[in-house]
Motif scaffolding. Structure first.
Motif, short mmCIF file in Angstrom:
data_model
loop_
_atom_site.label_atom_id
_atom_site.label_comp_id
_atom_site.label_asym_id
_atom_site.label_seq_id
_atom_site.Cartn_x
_atom_site.Cartn_y
_atom_site.Cartn_z
N TRP A 78 31.14 26.93 -15.22
CA TRP A 78 30.42 27.65 -16.69
C TRP A 78 29.16 28.12 -16.18
O TRP A 78 28.19 27.65 -15.65
N PHE A 79 29.04 29.45 -16.64
CA PHE A 79 27.81 30.08 -16.32
C PHE A 79 27.05 30.20 -17.74
O PHE A 79 27.79 30.30 -18.85
N THR A 80 25.74 29.96 -17.54
CA THR A 80 24.81 30.04 -18.95
C THR A 80 23.69 30.79 -18.51
O THR A 80 22.97 30.10 -17.56
N PRO A 81 23.51 31.93 -19.15
CA PRO A 81 22.01 32.54 -18.72
C PRO A 81 20.94 31.66 -19.16
O PRO A 81 19.55 32.43 -18.79
N ARG A 82 21.01 30.72 -19.79
CA ARG A 82 19.76 29.75 -20.26
C ARG A 82 19.33 29.09 -18.99
O ARG A 82 18.00 28.54 -19.00
#
Length: 340
Positions: free
Chosen positions: A212-216
């Motif tokens: 899972w990618f999150t820019p946070r």
């Protein structure tokens, strides 16, 4: 804000313990600041840092010992080979907690990094959560490299380089895992001296798990400081990406095949063109024009000296990756090295 009656974060009492694992080799210049950003996390639950110490040639071990003496949340394990995968596995084996966050000895993370990682793991049910490799330059050359590394023109459209929407991804930068996931998959493959993260994320997805990618989640990254060091880095990226593709069928993509295709096209076009068939020169000339136009687009906000470096930086990244990919020896996997 979260609406009443809903939760986007675990209750304070429910935050799991987190072990931050860090393979370390020749990090005298960065280790103190990297560990400080981990110890300064605003995470409500238990937290420790496990440093896997390779055979450094500088004062890294001395600094690590000082950090461990000053804070009992810092623990040390020996990594005799210095290889990244081996160091990560040793650190995970020594870790005390259920969540493992993987960082590097020169990584600088914001104060909410661990909290966001754990919240995202719990919210999504993903097996690995990671974010953005936020390249930041200090010198004009590094600024040029950082611009190239965060642009699709330089590295393709990988979200961990260029950002994007939160969601499932083929791979992410570094990562945060439930410890049982690493145990189930056998940890990092130590025969991969590079590309350990790519290879592990592939196995996670092959097993039915989610990356899972999150820019946070952002990790500050300092690019290489010379053209020669950049060329060596991207040559190794190309060589080891080829190893991943040999080991795992179906992992080829346009992004990874474009650099070797460009190298073949430029070399063949130049040779054939100089041998007498002039139209073939359109290939290397077209590539050169593309690099110049791309540099103008990518570097429009850079200082003049950094902008001037961009064509050489882009050509070096593309060419080195391509040459590394094309010349990657089958015997590369499993070769041991004490240096990263």
């Amino acid at each position: 804000m979260t609406a009443p009656g809903t939760t986007s974060e675990p209750a304070a009492a429910g935050w799991p313990g987190v072990s931050v694992v860090v393979p370390v080799l020749d990090e005298e210049a960065h280790l103190r600041s990297a560990v400080a950003t981990v110890l300064g996390q605003d995470y409500p639950g238990p937290l420790e840092v496990v440093l896997a110490l390779g055979p450094s040639r500088d004062r890294t071990d001395e600094i690590a010992a000082e950090l461990a003496a000053a804070d009992d949340r810092v623990r040390l394990v020996a990594n005799p080979t210095g290889a990244t995968g081996a160091g990560l596995n040793l650190a995970v084996a020594a870790a005390r907690h259920d969540v493992v966050v993987r960082l590097d000895g020169h990584a600088l993370v914001p104060a909410d990094y661990v909290r966001v990682a754990v919240e995202t793991l719990q919210r999504t049910g993903a097996d690995n959560v990671g974010g953005v490799m936020a390249a930041e330059g200090v010198t004009d050359f590094q600024r040029a490299v950082a611009a190239a590394m965060t642009s699709p023109i330089g590295v393709g459209a990988a979200s961990f380089h260029t950002g994007g929407e939160e969601g499932p991804a083929p791979t992410v930068y570094l990562g945060a895992f439930r410890r049982e996931v690493l145990a189930r998959l056998g940890g990092y493959d130590e025969t991969f001296l590079r590309a350990q993260d790519w290879e592990l994320n592939h196995r996670i997805r092959e097993s039915g798990g989610v990356v899972w990618f999150t820019p946070r989640l952002t990790v500050s990254y300092r690019p290489r400081s010379t053209l020669r060091a950049l060329a060596r880095q991207y040559r190794d990226y190309g060589r080891w990406r080829r190893v991943v593709m040999r080991e795992h069928e179906g992992t080829a993509s346009v992004r990874y095949l474009a650099p070797p295709a460009a190298v073949i096209g430029v070399v063949a076009g130049t040779v054939v063109g100089l041998a007498g068939w002039r139209p073939a020169l359109l290939v290397p000339l077209g590539y050169a024009a593309g690099v110049l136009v791309g540099s103008a687009v990518v570097g429009r906000d850079l200082p003049p000296r950094a902008r001037a470096w961009l064509p050489a930086v882009l050509a070096t990244m593309h060419g080195s990756w391509g040459v590394g990919f094309l010349t990657s020896p089958r015997a590369l996997r499993g070769q041991r090295s004490g240096r990263r």
